[in-house]
Scaffold this active site. Structure first.
Site, PDB file in Angstrom:
ATOM      1  N   LYS A 115      25.523  -3.513  -0.512  1.00 55.65           N
ATOM      2  CA  LYS A 115      27.000  -3.448  -0.546  1.00 55.65           C
ATOM      3  C   LYS A 115      27.536  -2.654   0.634  1.00 55.65           C
ATOM      4  O   LYS A 115      28.729  -2.370   0.705  1.00 55.65           O
ATOM      5  CB  LYS A 115      27.443  -2.756  -1.845  1.00 55.65           C
ATOM      6  CG  LYS A 115      26.958  -3.430  -3.104  1.00 55.65           C
ATOM      7  CD  LYS A 115      27.381  -2.581  -4.312  1.00 55.65           C
ATOM      8  CE  LYS A 115      26.415  -2.738  -5.454  1.00 55.65           C
ATOM      9  NZ  LYS A 115      26.501  -1.625  -6.399  1.00 55.65           N
ATOM     10  N   ARG A 169       0.802  -1.227   0.000  1.00 50.23           N
ATOM     11  CA  ARG A 169       0.000   0.000   0.000  1.00 50.23           C
ATOM     12  C   ARG A 169       0.833   1.275   0.000  1.00 50.23           C
ATOM     13  O   ARG A 169       0.588   2.185  -0.778  1.00 50.23           O
ATOM     14  CB  ARG A 169      -0.908   0.063   1.242  1.00 50.23           C
ATOM     15  CG  ARG A 169      -2.254  -0.547   1.077  1.00 50.23           C
ATOM     16  CD  ARG A 169      -2.655  -1.146   2.394  1.00 50.23           C
ATOM     17  NE  ARG A 169      -1.678  -2.171   2.729  1.00 50.23           N
ATOM     18  CZ  ARG A 169      -1.733  -3.410   2.274  1.00 50.23           C
ATOM     19  NH1 ARG A 169      -2.735  -3.790   1.551  1.00 50.23           N
ATOM     20  NH2 ARG A 169      -0.787  -4.299   2.548  1.00 50.23           N
TER      21      ARG A 169
HETATM   22  N1   CP Z   1      -0.399  -0.025   5.762  1.00 50.05           N
HETATM   23  C1   CP Z   1       0.829  -0.278   5.262  1.00 50.05           C
HETATM   24  O1   CP Z   1       1.830   0.319   5.654  1.00 50.05           O
HETATM   25  O2   CP Z   1       0.823  -1.267   4.314  1.00 50.05           O
HETATM   26  P1   CP Z   1       2.112  -1.740   3.504  1.00 50.05           P
HETATM   27  O3   CP Z   1       3.056  -2.374   4.501  1.00 50.05           O
HETATM   28  O4   CP Z   1       1.601  -2.711   2.477  1.00 50.05           O
HETATM   29  O5   CP Z   1       2.740  -0.525   2.910  1.00 50.05           O
END
Ligand code: CP
Length: 307
Positions: free
Chosen positions: A80, A51
């Site tokens: 690295k 997201r």
């Molecule tokens: N809510 C959220 O941070 O989802 P992701 O980890 O998929 O970015």
């Protein structure tokens, strides 16, 4: 130059403005389609994300800008041994703004101290996740019409859940907010949140182990995943991972206008049957994340909203 490392980096008035712009973006997306023409966003993600990274990228593309970046430490020169300070100095030559996620607390702060461009903390270890908080505030405001006078239940992994820490930090600034903190003792909120944020701001809160007991009084239920990646031993994770599972039967205990939020990803803590309940707002929440990140990019790049 401004950065966003912690939700408190913005005043309440600035957050209100951001939510207003995000609301206008939702209603009039075409108005904003070229406000960032020629600008570039770097997404530097040393930790997995669906997201946050993709909504940042969608946000910049929706504004007419471009995106570049990496989605894991392994595919960058961190593998690295390059430091964050050196990396951000270089990224500053390639992009106008950077969203960074890193497993170590304080990484975004280090980046901001060495950066020539605005840095947005897209999650630093178990510490803060301010753009998730902006998303949560926009979602709550859109659903309830206000951010004050609400009883907010936070349930699950309140120890390692950075979205919880950021959301509490942000909501204590609104009048008459009450919290019900629902977790097993091993996953309760860190001491600094209890003492320096809740008690220091005279905010009413209680800590419970039982979700059923909490449900009838809540206006918002914020469910969270048990953060497997932050546990030191797998036995503890397995013992705690299914400590709360929200089901349609439990939803019967809640008010008819109580909304369920979750930053996602979900594992088992909300049964998929709950998705059909009109009070399940977590997928709408993910959509709001794009609007508010568009408003945030504009603010940090000092791009004015079109008339
Ligand atoms: N809510 C959220 O941070 O989802 P992701 O980890 O998929 O970015």
């Amino acid at each position: 130059m401004r950065h966003l490392l912690n939700p408190l980096d913005f005043t309440v008035e600035e957050i209100d403005e951001l939510l207003e712009v995000a609301g206008d973006i939702e209603k009039n997306p075409s108005k904003y389609a070229h406000v960032c023409d020629g600008k570039k966003l770097a997404t530097c993600f040393y930790e997995p994300s669906t997201r946050t990274r993709l909504s940042f990228e969608a946000a910049m593309l929706n504004l007419g800008g471009s995106v570049l970046g990496f989605s894991s430490a392994d595919s960058s020169s961190a593998a690295k041994g390059e430091s964050i300070a050196d990396t951000i100095r270089v990224i500053s030559c390639y992009a106008d703004i950077c969203a960074m996620r890193h497993p170590k607390e304080g990484s975004a702060l280090v980046a901001s101290m060495n950066s020539g461009i605005p840095v947005i903390n897209a999650g630093d270890g178990g510490h803060q996740h301010p753009t998730q908080t902006l998303t949560d505030l926009l979602t709550i405001h859109s659903l309830k019409g206000r951010l004050d006078g609400l009883t907010v239940g936070l349930c699950g992994d309140l120890k390692f859940g950075r979205t919880v820490h950021s959301l509490i930090n942000a909501l204590v600034r609104y009048p008459n907010i009450k919290f019900v903190l629902i977790s097993p003792p091993e996953l309760c909120v860190p001491e600094y949140i209890r003492e320096d944020v809740l008690k220091a701001n005279n905010v009413e809160f209680k800590e419970l182990g039982n979700l059923d007991e909490a449900l009838p009084e809540l206006d918002i239920l914020y469910m969270t995943r048990v953060q497997k990646e932050r546990f030191f031993n797998e036995e503890d994770y397995i013992r705690l991972k299914d400590c709360y599972i929200l089901t349609p039967k439990k939803m019967k205990l809640a008010k008819p206008d109580m909304y369920v939020l979750h930053p996602l990803p979900r594992v088992n803590e909300i049964s998929v049957e709950v998705d059909k309940d009109p009070r399940a707002a977590y997928f709408r929440q993910a959509q709001y994340g794009v609007y508010v990140r568009m408003a945030l990019i504009m603010k940090l790049l000092e791009v004015k909203a079109p008339c």
